[in-house]
Each structure stands twice: as C-alpha cells, then as structure tokens.
Design an enzyme around this catalytic site. Sequence first.
Site, short mmCIF file in Angstrom:
data_model
loop_
_atom_site.label_atom_id
_atom_site.label_comp_id
_atom_site.label_asym_id
_atom_site.label_seq_id
_atom_site.Cartn_x
_atom_site.Cartn_y
_atom_site.Cartn_z
N MET A 144 0.84 -1.20 0.00
CA MET A 144 0.00 0.00 0.00
C MET A 144 0.88 1.25 0.00
O MET A 144 1.91 1.29 0.68
CB MET A 144 -0.91 0.01 1.23
N HIS A 172 -0.16 -8.24 -3.67
CA HIS A 172 -1.37 -7.48 -4.01
C HIS A 172 -1.02 -6.00 -3.93
O HIS A 172 -0.82 -5.46 -2.84
CB HIS A 172 -2.48 -7.87 -3.02
N MET A 221 -1.85 -2.39 -3.91
CA MET A 221 -2.87 -1.36 -3.72
C MET A 221 -2.16 -0.01 -3.84
O MET A 221 -1.97 0.71 -2.86
CB MET A 221 -3.55 -1.54 -2.38
N MET A 272 -12.35 -8.01 -4.12
CA MET A 272 -12.20 -7.49 -2.77
C MET A 272 -13.54 -7.59 -2.04
O MET A 272 -14.56 -7.12 -2.54
CB MET A 272 -11.72 -6.04 -2.80
N ASP A 287 -10.55 -11.56 -0.88
CA ASP A 287 -9.68 -10.95 0.12
C ASP A 287 -10.48 -9.94 0.92
O ASP A 287 -11.03 -9.00 0.35
CB ASP A 287 -8.50 -10.26 -0.59
#
Length: 228
Positions: free
Chosen positions: A35, A64, A66, A135, A173
């Site tokens: 993130m 992942h 983001m 998500m 997730d």
Amino acid sequence: MAVQINPSILSADFARLAEEAEAVEGADWLHVDVMDNHFVPNLTLGVPIVESLARATDTPLDCHLMIEDADRWAPQYVEAGAGSVTFHAEAAAAPVRLAREIRAKGARASMALKPATPIEPFEDLLPELDMLLIMTVEPGFGGQAFLDIMLPKIRRTRELIAKHGLEMWLQVDGGVSAETIERCAEAGADVFVAGSAVYGAKNPADAVRSLRTQAEAKTASSAWACNH
C-alpha cells in the site's frame, strides 16, 4: 478445483516476518499487501521487503498492489521475487499490456476489483489473466468485516470464467474467516486470503488447515465446482 489458502502478512508481526512466514506451514502462498498511502489510505511495505521475504521463505509470494501507477511498479515486484502479482483495475492505465508484461517476466498476472467496481466491463480481459481478485472489503486495512453484498459478484465472475472455459483462479480478500469462507467457496472462489483469521489464531498453521478443510468441503458440494 484445488482450494488455496493464502495467509496475509498484513496481520503478521512486521518485525518478525521470516518467522511469521514459517508459522503458516502448509499455506499455498503468502499474501503480501503493498500500500502506498495514495491509492489506499495506508502505507505498508515495498520492493526491498518483498526481496528480503522472498529470500527468507520457500512459500511463493502473492503480491497485491494497492498502489497508484501500477503499470510502472508491478513488473518490479516480479523482479523482487513475487510469483504472482495483482494490480488493481482502477490503477492500471493499460491492464492487458501490464498483464502480458507480468507473465513475460515469469509471474502469474492477476487483477483486483474494489467492491464498487463491476466485473462485466472486464469480461474480454479475462483470458489475459491467471487470477481475478474480488475485494470483499474496501482495500486499505486488515480486520474489516466481510461484505456479504460481494457474494453475487463472486458468482457472476465464476460464471464468466466458466463461459469462456478459462482455468483462472478466483481469489477473495477481506474478512475471510471460519464464519465466511464457506459462503465464498459456495459462490465460486477457490483462493482465499485470510489475515487476522490466521495470524490472530493461537496456532496459525492449524488455522490454515482448518480453513482449507472448510473450503474444500463446501466446494465439493457447490454447483459451480460440480459443473466444472
């Protein structure tokens, strides 16, 4: 369809990542949430940590992203050692080109959708992907409650995968736990990211095994799996 359990290190102790990776023996992948405090309102870890983690564990890394500007950064996570890289549809300028670049570098290419982003506009892109991530919470923080309103979206995505005869994985997730994993499996998911449900357990490896057992049992009796 093989069930896969991917513990999320977002819920692990960041000061002990190597040990936390070992604590989830039997996991299929380690889910690494990246993130940038721009795409989501949280800041976690980046390429150097992924490089170190890849050297510290034999469990493949499922990164992942983001983050903004996924087209620029995603390939670097393959080079850092990730076996699967997920970019967000909302953050990619050229998703087909990016997916092909990730694959060309030797990793599995995956695309994620926020809860409010529908799957239907991306139907034609599905053959370019190895996995689609739905998500089931708003991305940004661990420990959120599962959004039941995402279950129809999971079902629609599984139907599109079947329509095109694809062997791609369908990951969920957010809020995945003993209370929610069976609903996800019944709807069509086969890859499950679990953070606090694993790392918040007394024995994380036992939690992985228990979640797998639940998901496998529900998958075996689900219409989508029987028709596959």
